[in-house]
Motif scaffolding. Structure first.
Motif, PDB file in Angstrom:
ATOM      1  N   ASN A  47       4.716   1.067  -6.215  1.00 12.59           N
ATOM      2  CA  ASN A  47       5.003   1.166  -7.658  1.00 12.59           C
ATOM      3  C   ASN A  47       3.780   0.875  -8.520  1.00 12.59           C
ATOM      4  OD1 ASN A  47       7.629   2.028  -7.547  1.00 12.59           O
ATOM      5  ND2 ASN A  47       8.535  -0.015  -7.731  1.00 12.59           N
ATOM      6  N   SER A  48       2.593   1.007  -7.953  1.00 10.70           N
ATOM      7  CA  SER A  48       1.371   0.833  -8.737  1.00 10.70           C
ATOM      8  C   SER A  48       1.014   2.129  -9.463  1.00 10.70           C
ATOM      9  CB  SER A  48       0.216   0.434  -7.804  1.00 10.70           C
ATOM     10  OG  SER A  48      -1.024   0.584  -8.450  1.00 10.70           O
ATOM     11  N   LYS A  49       0.370   2.001 -10.613  1.00 10.57           N
ATOM     12  CA  LYS A  49      -0.069   3.174 -11.364  1.00 10.57           C
ATOM     13  C   LYS A  49      -1.335   3.802 -10.785  1.00 10.57           C
ATOM     14  CE  LYS A  49       1.942   1.529 -15.701  1.00 10.57           C
ATOM     15  NZ  LYS A  49       1.688   1.130 -17.114  1.00 10.57           N
ATOM     16  N   ILE A  50      -2.024   3.091  -9.896  1.00 11.83           N
ATOM     17  CA  ILE A  50      -3.270   3.648  -9.343  1.00 11.83           C
ATOM     18  C   ILE A  50      -3.070   4.213  -7.932  1.00 11.83           C
ATOM     19  CG2 ILE A  50      -4.710   2.114 -10.735  1.00 11.83           C
ATOM     20  CD1 ILE A  50      -5.269   0.483  -8.181  1.00 11.83           C
ATOM     21  N   THR A  51      -1.804   4.284  -7.494  1.00 12.55           N
ATOM     22  CA  THR A  51      -1.519   4.833  -6.167  1.00 12.55           C
ATOM     23  C   THR A  51      -0.312   5.759  -6.202  1.00 12.55           C
ATOM     24  OG1 THR A  51       0.035   3.108  -5.471  1.00 12.55           O
ATOM     25  CG2 THR A  51      -2.316   2.688  -5.091  1.00 12.55           C
ATOM     26  N   TYR A  52      -0.256   6.641  -5.190  1.00  8.69           N
ATOM     27  CA  TYR A  52       0.967   7.349  -4.823  1.00  8.69           C
ATOM     28  C   TYR A  52       1.377   6.775  -3.467  1.00  8.69           C
ATOM     29  CZ  TYR A  52      -0.557  10.865  -8.253  1.00  8.69           C
ATOM     30  OH  TYR A  52      -0.978  11.508  -9.391  1.00  8.69           O
ATOM     31  N   PHE A  53       2.605   6.323  -3.338  1.00 13.44           N
ATOM     32  CA  PHE A  53       3.013   5.604  -2.134  1.00 13.44           C
ATOM     33  C   PHE A  53       4.035   6.414  -1.344  1.00 13.44           C
ATOM     34  CE2 PHE A  53       4.879   2.502   0.614  1.00 13.44           C
ATOM     35  CZ  PHE A  53       3.947   1.493   0.775  1.00 13.44           C
ATOM     36  N   THR A  54       3.788   6.548  -0.040  1.00 14.99           N
ATOM     37  CA  THR A  54       4.733   7.193   0.872  1.00 14.99           C
ATOM     38  C   THR A  54       5.061   6.230   1.996  1.00 14.99           C
ATOM     39  OG1 THR A  54       3.844   9.397   0.417  1.00 14.99           O
ATOM     40  CG2 THR A  54       5.116   9.124   2.444  1.00 14.99           C
ATOM     41  N   ALA A  55       6.366   5.999   2.234  1.00 16.60           N
ATOM     42  CA  ALA A  55       6.782   5.035   3.254  1.00 16.60           C
ATOM     43  C   ALA A  55       7.418   5.728   4.453  1.00 16.60           C
ATOM     44  CB  ALA A  55       7.780   4.037   2.658  1.00 16.60           C
ATOM     45  N   ASN A  56       7.072   5.228   5.639  1.00 13.59           N
ATOM     46  CA  ASN A  56       7.682   5.667   6.886  1.00 13.59           C
ATOM     47  C   ASN A  56       7.544   4.529   7.886  1.00 13.59           C
ATOM     48  OD1 ASN A  56       8.130   6.775   9.533  1.00 13.59           O
ATOM     49  ND2 ASN A  56       7.758   8.827   8.726  1.00 13.59           N
ATOM     50  N   PRO A  57       8.641   3.995   8.430  1.00 14.71           N
ATOM     51  CA  PRO A  57       8.558   2.830   9.321  1.00 14.71           C
ATOM     52  C   PRO A  57       7.736   3.066  10.583  1.00 14.71           C
ATOM     53  CG  PRO A  57      10.855   3.344   8.777  1.00 14.71           C
ATOM     54  CD  PRO A  57      10.028   4.408   8.181  1.00 14.71           C
ATOM     55  N   TYR A 369     -14.276 -14.386 -11.989  1.00 14.75           N
ATOM     56  CA  TYR A 369     -13.309 -14.453 -10.905  1.00 14.75           C
ATOM     57  C   TYR A 369     -12.365 -13.258 -10.976  1.00 14.75           C
ATOM     58  CZ  TYR A 369      -9.797 -16.055 -14.293  1.00 14.75           C
ATOM     59  OH  TYR A 369      -8.938 -16.130 -15.359  1.00 14.75           O
ATOM     60  N   VAL A 370     -11.657 -13.031  -9.875  1.00 15.08           N
ATOM     61  CA  VAL A 370     -10.682 -11.943  -9.836  1.00 15.08           C
ATOM     62  C   VAL A 370      -9.583 -12.262  -8.834  1.00 15.08           C
ATOM     63  CG1 VAL A 370     -11.880 -10.624  -8.020  1.00 15.08           C
ATOM     64  CG2 VAL A 370     -10.396  -9.430  -9.646  1.00 15.08           C
ATOM     65  N   ASN A 371      -8.357 -11.968  -9.222  1.00 15.82           N
ATOM     66  CA  ASN A 371      -7.250 -11.825  -8.287  1.00 15.82           C
ATOM     67  C   ASN A 371      -6.967 -10.332  -8.271  1.00 15.82           C
ATOM     68  OD1 ASN A 371      -4.668 -11.466  -7.116  1.00 15.82           O
ATOM     69  ND2 ASN A 371      -4.105 -13.553  -7.620  1.00 15.82           N
ATOM     70  N   PRO A 372      -7.262  -9.646  -7.164  1.00  9.72           N
ATOM     71  CA  PRO A 372      -7.274  -8.182  -7.185  1.00  9.72           C
ATOM     72  C   PRO A 372      -5.940  -7.526  -7.483  1.00  9.72           C
ATOM     73  CG  PRO A 372      -7.516  -9.003  -4.948  1.00  9.72           C
ATOM     74  CD  PRO A 372      -7.661 -10.181  -5.862  1.00  9.72           C
ATOM     75  N   VAL A 373      -4.805  -8.201  -7.258  1.00 12.94           N
ATOM     76  CA  VAL A 373      -3.518  -7.535  -7.470  1.00 12.94           C
ATOM     77  C   VAL A 373      -3.171  -7.416  -8.949  1.00 12.94           C
ATOM     78  CG1 VAL A 373      -2.693  -8.364  -5.238  1.00 12.94           C
ATOM     79  CG2 VAL A 373      -2.036  -9.598  -7.314  1.00 12.94           C
ATOM     80  N   PHE A 374      -3.871  -8.174  -9.809  1.00 14.83           N
ATOM     81  CA  PHE A 374      -3.591  -8.128 -11.235  1.00 14.83           C
ATOM     82  C   PHE A 374      -4.674  -7.327 -11.956  1.00 14.83           C
ATOM     83  CE2 PHE A 374      -1.583 -12.201  -9.889  1.00 14.83           C
ATOM     84  CZ  PHE A 374      -0.259 -11.822 -10.120  1.00 14.83           C
ATOM     85  N   LEU A 375      -4.429  -6.042 -12.088  1.00 18.86           N
ATOM     86  CA  LEU A 375      -5.354  -5.122 -12.753  1.00 18.86           C
ATOM     87  C   LEU A 375      -4.798  -4.781 -14.132  1.00 18.86           C
ATOM     88  CD1 LEU A 375      -7.748  -3.095 -12.833  1.00 18.86           C
ATOM     89  CD2 LEU A 375      -6.250  -1.463 -11.655  1.00 18.86           C
ATOM     90  N   LYS A 376      -5.628  -4.924 -15.146  1.00 17.42           N
ATOM     91  CA  LYS A 376      -5.191  -4.629 -16.517  1.00 17.42           C
ATOM     92  C   LYS A 376      -4.675  -3.194 -16.604  1.00 17.42           C
ATOM     93  CE  LYS A 376      -6.753  -4.721 -21.329  1.00 17.42           C
ATOM     94  NZ  LYS A 376      -7.895  -4.965 -22.258  1.00 17.42           N
ATOM     95  N   GLY A 377      -3.470  -3.052 -17.125  1.00 16.27           N
ATOM     96  CA  GLY A 377      -2.870  -1.731 -17.272  1.00 16.27           C
ATOM     97  C   GLY A 377      -1.897  -1.384 -16.159  1.00 16.27           C
ATOM     98  N   ASP A 378      -2.053  -2.002 -15.003  1.00 19.85           N
ATOM     99  CA  ASP A 378      -1.150  -1.717 -13.886  1.00 19.85           C
ATOM    100  C   ASP A 378      -0.007  -2.721 -13.934  1.00 19.85           C
ATOM    101  OD1 ASP A 378      -0.083  -0.557 -11.684  1.00 19.85           O
ATOM    102  OD2 ASP A 378      -1.612  -1.220 -10.264  1.00 19.85           O
ATOM    103  N   ASN A 379       0.829  -2.551 -14.949  1.00 23.24           N
ATOM    104  CA  ASN A 379       1.803  -3.591 -15.272  1.00 23.24           C
ATOM    105  C   ASN A 379       3.233  -3.081 -15.348  1.00 23.24           C
ATOM    106  OD1 ASN A 379       1.415  -2.048 -17.514  1.00 23.24           O
ATOM    107  ND2 ASN A 379       0.786  -3.715 -18.865  1.00 23.24           N
ATOM    108  N   GLY A 380       3.588  -2.155 -14.453  1.00 17.24           N
ATOM    109  CA  GLY A 380       4.980  -1.733 -14.385  1.00 17.24           C
ATOM    110  C   GLY A 380       5.879  -2.916 -14.076  1.00 17.24           C
TER     111      GLY A 380
END
Length: 403
Positions: A47-57, A369-380
């Motif tokens: 559900n990130s705005k910078i990715t398209y995600f496809t899942a398959n177990p 510093y940075v916490n990489p999972v918190f990117l400005k704008g990627d805030n769905g």
């Protein structure tokens, strides 16, 4: 968020912070979205705005990954497809199938036979001995051996699987990433649990190097297609996770600018004609003043954004070499930077050494510093609720498991 068309598409495999860190590096450098193929719809890339995600177990299996990547590449024949594994099983599969992929796919990995041998910790220690790289005193323990055997070091000791991929394919209730074994009775029980679950490869028993998380280091390297090392970045680990399945995962890292370790590691990688990212876990042993190497990961580590945060964007290394065919200059970090995956309050509470704590506070104050999972704008909403929940859960995790 702004996106730009590029002559390439990054495609990463897995679903953890590693995938998001790689995707963020590509977004920050080139404004592109990354295609993520993972087992389950979870993690910071989902559900990130910078990715398209496809899942398959079954995505890490060759019979699923190869068709998925081939189909995607054939749908985008006019673009270069940069395929990046973010977990050991994915990396091994990409190395195994790289010669079967469409021509527009870039899979920057060594041959599977070499990768498979390097991922066996037992063989890695043999290479370390050859190149004068220190490692903890080690005993190889195989199925059928007597846990009451004489050891050249005292309890407590460290126990871990030599073959991490096979180990996680055989789960059991008390399974941990790394074990601290207090006595022979515990050694007998843990080894029995592991082999009873179906694991067949060897186990590593090691001298336990004294010192808390602040004695740890992580070294990330990048080798070009000719096997020449072009990037090395050492991080001083100040804090690790301590949950059973997350034990040893980095939680706080500060980049170190210089290292006496570079020359020997560079020599090892270049003799192997190694290609792509490599990642080493290391601990300083205050007893003899030596840095002891634990293992090599044949990929960028899950904490790879500490490299990007220090000014060496890992996406640029791949794109400049394989897409634009520009020669790479050897580079190391130019400035200190703080990477953390826990709340600032957790970092300040559990980093103990005054010198390290002072440096941590300084970098936080200077906003370096940075916490990489918190990117400005990627805030769905869905994604951010999951990220904040995981983030603040660290207070409970450290209170329960840190000792």
């Amino acid at each position: 968020m702004e996106f730009r068309s590029q002559p390439f598409i990054p495609v990463v495999f897995a679903s953890d912070i590693n995938t998001y860190s790689v995707a963020r590096a590509f977004y920050e450098a080139y404004g592109v979205k990354t295609r993520v193929f993972g087992k389950f719809p979870t993690g910071p890339s989902y559900n990130s705005k910078i990715t398209y995600f496809t899942a398959n177990p079954e995505m890490d299996k060759k019979e699923v990954l190869l068709p998925a990547l081939t189909e995607f590449a054939n749908k985008h024949k006019k673009k270069k497809i940069i395929a990046i594994g973010c977990g050991d099983s994915y990396v091994a599969t990409l190395a195994e199938v790289k010669d079967q992929l469409p021509e527009n796919v870039i899979a920057p990995y060594i041959d599977f036979s070499l990768m498979d041998s390097l991922q066996q910790k037992e063989l890695f220690y043999q290479l370390c001995d050859k190149h004068g790289i220190d490692h903890p005193a080690t005993v190889i323990f195989r199925k059928g051996m007597d846990p009451a055997m004489e050891l050249p070091f005292k309890f407590p000791i460290i126990l871990k699987p030599s073959n991490g991929i096979q180990y996680w394919e055989h789960p059991f209730d008390t399974q941990e990433k790394v074990y601290t074994i207090k006595n022979r009775e515990e050694l007998a029980k843990v080894t029995n649990d592991i082999f009873e679950a179906g694991y067949e490869d060897s186990l590593i028993l090691q001298d336990m190097i004294p010192g808390n998380d602040e004695y740890m280091r992580v070294l990330t390297c990048y080798s070009n297609h000719e096997g020449r090392v072009k990037m090395m970045c050492l991080g001083h680990v100040l804090l690790e996770e301590h949950t059973p399945h997350g034990k040893g995962n980095h939680a706080v890292i500060i980049t170190e600018l210089k290292s006496e370790l570079y020359d020997r590691v560079k020599a090892l990688l270049e003799e192997l004609n190694y290609v792509g990212f490599s990642n080493f876990d290391i601990k300083y042993d205050r007893r003899d003043g030596k840095y002891k190497f634990f293992e090599i990961n044949t990929r960028q580590g899950r904490s790879n954004f500490y490299v990007t945060g220090s000014g060496i964007n890992i996406a640029k290394l791949l794109v400049e070499e394989y897409v634009y065919e520009h020669p790479l200059e050897f580079t190391t970090p130019k400035y200190e930077h703080l990477w953390l995956m826990v709340p600032k309050g957790v970092a300040k509470k559990y980093v103990y050494e005054e010198e390290n704590l002072e440096k941590l506070r300084k970098l936080l104050k200077e906003k370096k510093y940075v916490n990489p999972v918190f990117l400005k704008g990627d805030n769905g909403l869905n994604r951010m609720l999951r990220m904040w929940k995981n983030h603040f859960r660290q207070y409970k995790n450290f209170k329960e498991y840190y000792n």
